[in-house]
Design a protein around this motif. Sequence first.
Motif, mmCIF file in Angstrom:
data_model
loop_
_atom_site.group_PDB
_atom_site.id
_atom_site.type_symbol
_atom_site.label_atom_id
_atom_site.label_comp_id
_atom_site.label_asym_id
_atom_site.label_seq_id
_atom_site.Cartn_x
_atom_site.Cartn_y
_atom_site.Cartn_z
ATOM 1 N N SER A 224 39.157 17.445 -55.006
ATOM 2 C CA SER A 224 40.111 18.558 -55.089
ATOM 3 C C SER A 224 41.441 18.060 -55.650
ATOM 4 O O SER A 224 41.989 17.063 -55.162
ATOM 5 C CB SER A 224 40.324 19.182 -53.708
ATOM 6 O OG SER A 224 41.357 20.150 -53.752
ATOM 7 N N ASN B 17 50.924 19.807 -49.122
ATOM 8 C CA ASN B 17 49.630 20.003 -48.467
ATOM 9 C C ASN B 17 49.340 18.902 -47.458
ATOM 10 O O ASN B 17 48.872 19.165 -46.347
ATOM 11 C CB ASN B 17 48.516 20.056 -49.516
ATOM 12 C CG ASN B 17 48.569 21.321 -50.353
ATOM 13 O OD1 ASN B 17 49.201 22.304 -49.959
ATOM 14 N ND2 ASN B 17 47.927 21.310 -51.501
ATOM 15 N N LEU C 66 39.012 21.486 -47.997
ATOM 16 C CA LEU C 66 39.477 22.032 -49.274
ATOM 17 C C LEU C 66 38.326 22.412 -50.197
ATOM 18 O O LEU C 66 38.463 23.299 -51.032
ATOM 19 C CB LEU C 66 40.383 21.016 -49.981
ATOM 20 C CG LEU C 66 41.780 20.801 -49.387
ATOM 21 C CD1 LEU C 66 42.508 19.700 -50.151
ATOM 22 C CD2 LEU C 66 42.594 22.094 -49.419
ATOM 23 N N TYR D 279 44.193 19.448 -55.260
ATOM 24 C CA TYR D 279 45.277 19.837 -54.372
ATOM 25 C C TYR D 279 45.487 18.851 -53.216
ATOM 26 O O TYR D 279 46.458 18.961 -52.480
ATOM 27 C CB TYR D 279 45.010 21.231 -53.782
ATOM 28 C CG TYR D 279 44.825 22.295 -54.842
ATOM 29 C CD1 TYR D 279 45.910 22.749 -55.585
ATOM 30 C CD2 TYR D 279 43.564 22.824 -55.107
ATOM 31 C CE1 TYR D 279 45.741 23.734 -56.563
ATOM 32 C CE2 TYR D 279 43.387 23.802 -56.081
ATOM 33 C CZ TYR D 279 44.480 24.245 -56.806
ATOM 34 O OH TYR D 279 44.309 25.203 -57.768
#
Length: 329
Positions: free
Chosen positions: A40, A48, A294, A42
């Motif tokens: 991922s 995060n 995620l 992110y």
Amino acid sequence: MEPRVLANKKEFTFKSFFLQWEWLLVVLILAVSVMNASLSEYFLEYDNLRDATMGFLDKAFIVLPMVFIILMGDIDISVASIVTLSSVIMADLFNHGLPMGWAMVAGLAVGTICGWINGMLVVRFKELSSVIVTLATMIIYRGIAYILLKDQASGKFPDWFQYLGWEYIGGIPFILIAFAVCAIGFGWLLHKTVFGRRVYAIGNNATASRYSGVQVDKIKVLVFTLAGLMSAVTAMFLTSRMGSTRPNIASGYELEVIAMVVLGGISTAGGKGRMIGAILAVFLIGFLRYGLGLVNVSAQMLLIILGLLLILSVAIPQLKQRFASMRRI
């Protein structure tokens, strides 16, 4: 004849330093980060990662006293039920008109008393293992929570109560700061005080410690009481984050907490391990859960991975010991 020199400390070597269990945990954290980042885009975003700590640090407060309990050769599987009972009583008292601040104090007091009861039962009934004692209290504490709330939820807390689970200080989650302070305090207590040395001594040989003048029963009661108190602290943060409470919250927390401690290198036989290992294991499992979440990996797959990590944490020290004995032959 040359005089004999006795040393109470091992000579420092880089090999022995980097072969410590904690370095393996650091490598695993890096490996998990690389894997999650590849899955991922992110994962490595600062916001995060920072906010992910809010999702797993509540149970980390219980890890700190659980290190002491397992170092003594005991175990406490009632901590999740103490979390539930503390949360339920706090909410119930608030909804019956008690100010929220005093309701929180009552919740902390309930957790502390539950931990004290566990400790007293363990030392008074020595023929029973701590597993059996805390299994019984685990059922009792959660049963009381169900009697109070049945299967209903309780909430409607004041807005300021959400600060515990969701707010920041200087851009850092309040829960992360609170955990850091508690971790430093428990680490100092374990590694820098006479109390901590006596915990290790009890784990290595409780009978010898008793005959050496160590107040084994008193220390055990105090450690179990600390576990109850920190379970109540977890209840405060968890309830704040959820905004309500039910009698089934924190289900499975006891297993995950014990897994973090064992994965951190704390020997289940007692007397061996360090606080930093358990803290690293908290972040290893926490970031593993966050990263796999995620990409929508199922909770069952996470349990399988956690089980494999636990097998690894038990097998590697055994293999190291076996190879060392083979080299001496």
